[in-house]
Design an enzyme around this catalytic site. Structure first.
Site, PDB file in Angstrom:
ATOM      1  N   LEU A  68     -17.406   0.765   2.148  1.00 26.51           N
ATOM      2  CA  LEU A  68     -18.478   0.994   1.291  1.00 26.51           C
ATOM      3  C   LEU A  68     -18.698   1.093   0.269  1.00 26.51           C
ATOM      4  O   LEU A  68     -18.940   1.486  -0.633  1.00 26.51           O
ATOM      5  CB  LEU A  68     -17.758   2.898   2.262  1.00 26.51           C
ATOM      6  CG  LEU A  68     -17.255   3.130   3.764  1.00 26.51           C
ATOM      7  CD1 LEU A  68     -16.858   4.455   3.666  1.00 26.51           C
ATOM      8  CD2 LEU A  68     -19.245   2.437   4.339  1.00 26.51           C
ATOM      9  N   TYR A 109       1.120  -1.755  -0.040  1.00 22.12           N
ATOM     10  CA  TYR A 109       0.159   0.004   0.413  1.00 22.12           C
ATOM     11  C   TYR A 109       1.100   1.185   0.248  1.00 22.12           C
ATOM     12  O   TYR A 109       0.265   2.097  -0.636  1.00 22.12           O
ATOM     13  CB  TYR A 109      -0.486  -0.036   1.402  1.00 22.12           C
ATOM     14  CG  TYR A 109      -2.128  -0.870   1.206  1.00 22.12           C
ATOM     15  CD1 TYR A 109      -2.699  -1.788  -0.107  1.00 22.12           C
ATOM     16  CD2 TYR A 109      -2.875  -0.824   2.155  1.00 22.12           C
ATOM     17  CE1 TYR A 109      -3.271  -2.168   0.000  1.00 22.12           C
ATOM     18  CE2 TYR A 109      -3.656  -1.804   2.290  1.00 22.12           C
ATOM     19  CZ  TYR A 109      -4.131  -2.888   1.540  1.00 22.12           C
ATOM     20  OH  TYR A 109      -5.588  -3.264   1.711  1.00 22.12           O
ATOM     21  N   ILE A 154     -13.578  -1.939   7.608  1.00 23.60           N
ATOM     22  CA  ILE A 154     -12.328  -1.971   7.491  1.00 23.60           C
ATOM     23  C   ILE A 154     -12.248   0.349   6.169  1.00 23.60           C
ATOM     24  O   ILE A 154     -11.747  -0.252   5.655  1.00 23.60           O
ATOM     25  CB  ILE A 154     -10.776  -1.927   7.441  1.00 23.60           C
ATOM     26  CG1 ILE A 154     -10.903  -2.840   6.859  1.00 23.60           C
ATOM     27  CG2 ILE A 154     -10.802  -2.494   8.575  1.00 23.60           C
ATOM     28  CD1 ILE A 154      -9.571  -3.729   6.248  1.00 23.60           C
ATOM     29  N   ASN A 205     -17.861   8.062   9.451  1.00 21.09           N
ATOM     30  CA  ASN A 205     -17.657   6.840   9.483  1.00 21.09           C
ATOM     31  C   ASN A 205     -17.667   5.940  10.971  1.00 21.09           C
ATOM     32  O   ASN A 205     -17.958   4.676  11.297  1.00 21.09           O
ATOM     33  CB  ASN A 205     -16.567   6.736   8.832  1.00 21.09           C
ATOM     34  CG  ASN A 205     -16.889   6.980   7.534  1.00 21.09           C
ATOM     35  OD1 ASN A 205     -17.763   7.113   6.942  1.00 21.09           O
ATOM     36  ND2 ASN A 205     -15.934   6.703   6.656  1.00 21.09           N
TER      37      ASN A 205
HETATM   38  N1  LIG Z   1      -7.495  -7.568   1.451  1.00 18.77           N
HETATM   39  C1  LIG Z   1      -7.678  -6.857   0.315  1.00 18.77           C
HETATM   40  O1  LIG Z   1      -7.654  -7.335  -0.811  1.00 18.77           O
HETATM   41  C2  LIG Z   1      -7.884  -5.742   0.100  1.00 18.77           C
HETATM   42  C3  LIG Z   1      -8.662  -5.018  -0.852  1.00 18.77           C
HETATM   43  C4  LIG Z   1      -9.151  -3.539  -0.856  1.00 18.77           C
HETATM   44  C5  LIG Z   1      -9.542  -2.716   0.119  1.00 18.77           C
HETATM   45  N2  LIG Z   1      -8.958  -3.167   1.301  1.00 18.77           N
HETATM   46  C6  LIG Z   1      -8.900  -2.583   2.950  1.00 18.77           C
HETATM   47  O2  LIG Z   1     -10.229  -2.248   2.830  1.00 18.77           O
HETATM   48  C7  LIG Z   1      -9.787  -0.873   2.779  1.00 18.77           C
HETATM   49  C8  LIG Z   1     -11.169  -0.181   2.683  1.00 18.77           C
HETATM   50  O3  LIG Z   1     -12.125  -0.797   1.986  1.00 18.77           O
HETATM   51  P1  LIG Z   1     -11.885   0.899  -0.040  1.00 18.77           P
HETATM   52  O4  LIG Z   1     -10.762   1.489  -0.009  1.00 18.77           O
HETATM   53  O5  LIG Z   1     -11.632  -0.825  -1.052  1.00 18.77           O
HETATM   54  O6  LIG Z   1     -12.770   0.489  -0.250  1.00 18.77           O
HETATM   55  P2  LIG Z   1     -14.617   1.620   1.208  1.00 18.77           P
HETATM   56  O7  LIG Z   1     -14.004   1.893   2.486  1.00 18.77           O
HETATM   57  O8  LIG Z   1     -15.313   0.780   0.676  1.00 18.77           O
HETATM   58  O9  LIG Z   1     -14.794   2.901   0.010  1.00 18.77           O
HETATM   59  C9  LIG Z   1     -13.659   4.565   0.043  1.00 18.77           C
HETATM   60  C10 LIG Z   1     -14.212   5.287  -0.855  1.00 18.77           C
HETATM   61  O10 LIG Z   1     -15.299   5.889  -0.168  1.00 18.77           O
HETATM   62  C11 LIG Z   1     -15.711   7.230  -0.167  1.00 18.77           C
HETATM   63  N3  LIG Z   1     -15.904   7.424   1.512  1.00 18.77           N
HETATM   64  C12 LIG Z   1     -15.219   7.056   2.717  1.00 18.77           C
HETATM   65  N4  LIG Z   1     -16.504   7.147   3.976  1.00 18.77           N
HETATM   66  C13 LIG Z   1     -17.269   7.445   3.094  1.00 18.77           C
HETATM   67  C14 LIG Z   1     -18.436   9.106   3.539  1.00 18.77           C
HETATM   68  N5  LIG Z   1     -18.949   8.541   4.595  1.00 18.77           N
HETATM   69  N6  LIG Z   1     -19.525   8.947   2.907  1.00 18.77           N
HETATM   70  C15 LIG Z   1     -19.194   9.142   1.062  1.00 18.77           C
HETATM   71  N7  LIG Z   1     -17.824   8.006   1.094  1.00 18.77           N
HETATM   72  C16 LIG Z   1     -16.909   8.351   1.412  1.00 18.77           C
HETATM   73  C17 LIG Z   1     -13.785   7.248   0.347  1.00 18.77           C
HETATM   74  O11 LIG Z   1     -13.786   8.268   0.164  1.00 18.77           O
HETATM   75  P3  LIG Z   1     -12.030   9.673   0.108  1.00 18.77           P
HETATM   76  O12 LIG Z   1     -11.142   9.036   0.379  1.00 18.77           O
HETATM   77  O13 LIG Z   1     -12.334  10.596  -0.190  1.00 18.77           O
HETATM   78  O14 LIG Z   1     -12.902  10.570   2.202  1.00 18.77           O
HETATM   79  C18 LIG Z   1     -14.019   6.630  -0.568  1.00 18.77           C
HETATM   80  O15 LIG Z   1     -13.161   6.952  -2.076  1.00 18.77           O
HETATM   81  C19 LIG Z   1      -8.699   0.017   2.431  1.00 18.77           C
HETATM   82  O16 LIG Z   1      -8.852   1.048   2.302  1.00 18.77           O
HETATM   83  C20 LIG Z   1      -7.780  -1.320   2.796  1.00 18.77           C
HETATM   84  O17 LIG Z   1      -7.132  -1.127   3.384  1.00 18.77           O
HETATM   85  C21 LIG Z   1      -8.858  -4.836   1.508  1.00 18.77           C
END
Ligand SMILES: NC(=O)c1ccc[n+]([C@@H]2O[C@H](COP(=O)([O-])OP(=O)(O)OC[C@H]3O[C@@H](n4cnc5c(N)ncnc54)[C@H](OP(=O)(O)O)[C@@H]3O)[C@@H](O)[C@H]2O)c1
Length: 267
Positions: A185, A50, A223, A235
């Site tokens: 999300l 990351y 997360i 959040n």
């Molecule tokens: N193990 C794996 O293979 C794997 C794969 C994917 C992800 N992950 C982990 O899971 C974490 C979370 O998943 P993700 O980053 O893919 O997606 P997510 O948390 O579902 O979504 C993140 C997105 O949602 C936006 N957001 C956050 N809070 C919000 C709210 N209250 N209202 C509107 N939009 C909001 C963020 O915008 P802003 O950033 O502009 O605030 C960003 O664009 C990752 O960061 C990573 O640590 C792990």
């Protein structure tokens, strides 16, 4: 439930019930993680790939929190030597140990027995308190356990009202594995869904808060990642309301095995 609440792992250790994702945290990572910790986040999810580990370590050292108040999850890649990669991750973080180290995804062939043995060694040497997997199906988890006798503490998978799997959850509950919900999300792609909006309006909450709360009440560990401070605040402001059973069921019924990343282990 509050932001400091913890969930029991089969090892006897406990893990915070929600955390902060840091994949594609493009803003100043140290600042975002510091803000998150000030707001009450106690678990940070990262990975060797990351690019956020060094800044997370800086944020931890700059905080007033003791190391044991913070929970760090990191991951090794399927092509790594898991033990060596664990050491690299800790070097980048500037920490003596991680709380949880995961195999990021299963390798192309097999369940990743070699990777798993590397993580077991890392845990035995105190480099991690717990070890787990990510993007693993029931079959692969069973294969890993059969080969090594070691049960993962956690399976981190994409998980939201729009994409989840009852069989995987039942297997996890039965085995004593905690499901960590990544992309909880939907990477902001389904926030305008009519069914979700209706429930959000009923509670005077945002769609993001409803999806986080659904995870918390269903016993999975979200997360969510957020660059923006207002998102970080929103959040974690989910501990002063509760969804009722009918609405939890309605959220369950939004399931269409949706994936924003196309990496669901159960379809
Ligand atoms: N193990 C794996 O293979 C794997 C794969 C994917 C992800 N992950 C982990 O899971 C974490 C979370 O998943 P993700 O980053 O893919 O997606 P997510 O948390 O579902 O979504 C993140 C997105 O949602 C936006 N957001 C956050 N809070 C919000 C709210 N209250 N209202 C509107 N939009 C909001 C963020 O915008 P802003 O950033 O502009 O605030 C960003 O664009 C990752 O960061 C990573 O640590 C792990």
């Amino acid at each position: 439930m509050d932001p400091a609440s913890r969930i029991q792992l089969h090892s006897g250790n406990q893990m915070p019930i929600m955390g902060l994702g840091t994949w594609q945290l493009t803003d100043d990572t140290q600042q975002a993680v510091s803000t998150a910790m000030d707001l009450g986040y106690r678990m940070i999810d990262t990975s060797g790939d990351y690019g956020t580990q060094a800044a997370i370590g800086e944020a931890i050292r700059a905080s007033n929190l003791d190391r044991d108040e913070i929970y760090i999850v990191t991951k090794v890649e399927e092509t790594d030597d898991a033990y060596a990669a664990t050491r690299n991750n800790l070097n980048e973080l500037g920490l003596d140990y991680a709380n949880l180290i995961l195999i990021h995804r299963p390798p192309k062939h097999g369940a990743g027995e070699e990777l798993w043995r590397g993580l077991v060694r890392a845990r035995e040497e105190g480099l991690s308190r717990d070890i787990g997997v990510s993007n693993y199906s029931i079959e692969l988890i069973e294969e890993l356990i059969e080969a090594t006798g070691e049960l993962p503490a956690v399976n981190q998978v994409e998980w939201s009202p729009f994409g989840h799997d009852l069989d995987l959850k039942q297997h996890a509950d039965f085995s004593g594995i905690v499901i960590q919900a990544y992309s909880p999300l939907t990477r902001a792609t389904r926030l305008d869904d009519a069914g979700l909006l209706e429930i959000a309006e009923k509670y005077d909450r945002t769609p993001a808060q409803v999806m986080i709360r659904w995870n918390l009440q269903r016993g999975t560990v979200p997360i969510p990642k957020a660059n923006q401070r207002r998102h970080l605040e929103e959040n974690i402001a989910v501990f002063d309301f509760a969804l009722d059973e009918d609405d939890l069921d309605a959220l369950d019924s939004l399931n269409e095995h949706f994936s924003s990343l196309g990496r669901l282990p159960y379809v």
